[in-house]
Design a protein around this motif. Structure first.
Motif: not given
Length: 486
Positions: A128-156
């Motif tokens: 869970a702690a690593v997932q929170e770091r992933l969310i924080a990283a995504a939210l930080a990068a989102m500030e300047r994004a025009d489109v978001i891609v979620c590429s799900d390879y079912a690896k977690g």
């Protein structure tokens, strides 16, 4: 063309892989076991998974922020080195964890033949702690994004928590989200604007057959009910099918190409779609361009990308094969590119069965009104409904080729309806030109064009010139005497 699009910034989050390739040649069988002996020649590595999406988007000209998870191992170092070869990708949002094993797929090849694939990946759930770091990283990068891609390879990486946080934040900011799905339950992607399943993934998620166009339609409807957005189904050699939320279904046929390797083709598709969305293209145009990108990448060996120059050349070649003949989505893409350079787009239409001086005068008058001229031709079926069963004298392809050969004509499209109203709505020209035998109120589509500031122009006609009159003269002309035999 694609070279004229201005691409935005794409945030890609998902499962990161390192694809390794061991190349060599096989000349004998091992005496130890009935297996081939590979004489190793070279070893190469390229980013895979969500990172391959990033590489493809960057190759098209997008600026990319990449979010994902890597370990602190040699594969992670090799992964960062491989990503670093593409300057358009910012790896500053990668999350590193000492307990994570960087996912690696090693393919052993003799020539173009893959002999074996060796996978290395962790068997643990991301904490869970690593997932929170992933969310924080995504939210930080989102500030300047025009489109978001979620590429799900079912690896977690794209857990329920990460997906929900990313989609919720994107919706709050008005940023479209594109999902390359792997789940059987598509409700996890609620709030996304578009998902891009292949046929196998669509069948698994809906439990429905996906063999025919009709079956694809019903399965896409079922998928749409689960998550609420647009569905684009990739269908290998059959192209793609797009079901929009408004119920409109569109098919795009993939150009013929020699297929060497389909690995990573889905990544190319989703990257191209995201790039086109970031450039403000509509989904139908994006789909047509993505089919062309896919046809290029499957002709390459291994995980590969399609450059902006390659895609531009392929699209130009496809249009240039028949002069300037284009499908409606291709025409939309062309017009968007023209407008980015300030071009005024002029539109005229007709059957143009036998090209005569009256037609030439109309085309020349239309071309003088703007910078780019589109001519819309009635299809053969449309001409028959309007003119009778004896018409057209030339089929639609022949008429389009002749029209496209005129210097003043920049693009030719063919429409199936009795009027070009739907074509005008799709292309949104700045100016419509028709002959002066019409009044402005009678010009089909004139109301649409004027509603967004365009105008209608009535051009002077060349008197006594029409295909109907030419045909009539041919029928009534006296027949030459047939010479009698000896």
């Amino acid at each position: 063309m694609i070279s004229d699009f201005i691409f935005g910034r794409v945030l890609i989050i998902g499962d990161l892989l390192l694809d390794c390739y061991i190349h060599g040649s096989v000349d004998r069988i091992s005496p130890e076991a009935p297996v081939p002996v590979l004489l190793r020649a070279k070893h190469s590595t390229v980013p895979g998974g969500a990172a391959n999406v990033a590489m493809n988007a960057a190759a098209l000209g997008c600026t990319v922020d990449l979010v994902g998870l890597v370990g602190q191992d040699s594969s992670a170092r090799e992964f960062r080195k491989a990503i670093g070869r593409q300057p358009n990708i910012d790896p500053g949002h990668l999350v590193e964890d000492a307990d994570w094993v960087t996912i690696t797929k090693t393919r052993v090849l003799s020539g173009r033949q893959q002999i074996v694939r060796i996978d290395e990946e962790p068997s643990v759930v991301i904490p869970a702690a690593v997932q929170e770091r992933l969310i924080a990283a995504a939210l930080a990068a989102m500030e300047r994004a025009d489109v978001i891609v979620c590429s799900d390879y079912a690896k977690g990486v794209l857990s329920d928590g990460v997906l929900q946080a990313v989609i919720r934040a994107a919706n709050q900011r008005g940023i479209p989200v594109v999902i390359d799905p792997k789940r059987r339950d598509l409700t996890a992607y609620k709030g996304a604007q578009l998902i891009t399943p292949n046929r196998k993934e669509l069948a698994a998620a809906t439990g429905l057959p996906v063999g025919s166009d009709t079956e694809i339609h019903f399965a896409a409807l079922a998928a749409q009910e689960q998550f609420g957005g647009d569905v684009l189904v990739t269908r290998s050699e059959e192209g793609m099918t797009l079901l929009e939320r408004n119920g409109r279904m569109t098919h795009a046929h993939v150009p013929k190409s020699e297929v060497f390797d389909v690995s990573g083709a889905g990544d190319t598709v989703v990257a191209t779609l995201a790039g086109m969305i970031s450039a403000r293209a509509d989904l139908r145009t994006a789909m047509v361009i993505a089919t062309n990108a896919a046809s290029i990448v499957v002709g390459k060996l291994g995980t590969a990308t399609v450059s902006r120059a390659e895609l531009s050349a392929a699209l130009k070649s496809k249009i240039d094969r028949d002069g300037v003949i284009a499908t409606l989505p291709q025409a939309q893409a062309m017009i968007e590119a023209w407008r980015q350079h300030g071009a005024r787009v002029v539109f005229t239409n007709g059957c143009f069965d036998l090209l005569h001086p009256g037609h030439i005068a109309l085309i020349q008058a239309a071309a003088r009104e703007g910078d780019k001229l589109i001519v819309a031709l009635n299809s053969d079926a449309s001409v028959r409904r309007l003119k009778g069963e004896e018409r057209p004298l030339q089929d639609e392809r022949a008429r389009a080729i002749v029209m496209g050969a005129l210097r003043d004509v920049d693009l030719v499209v063919i429409f199936e309806e009795d009027t070009p109203y739907e074509t005008i709505c799709a292309l949104r020209p700045d100016i419509i030109v028709k002959g002066a035998d019409y009044t402005e109120d009678e010009v089909v589509g004139g109301d649409i064009v004027k509603s967004y500031g365009g105008r209608v122009v009535l051009a002077d006609l060349v008197s006594g010139r029409s295909t109907t009159s030419i045909v009539s003269k041919m029928k009534t002309a006296p027949q030459a005497d047939t010479p009698s035999g000896p």
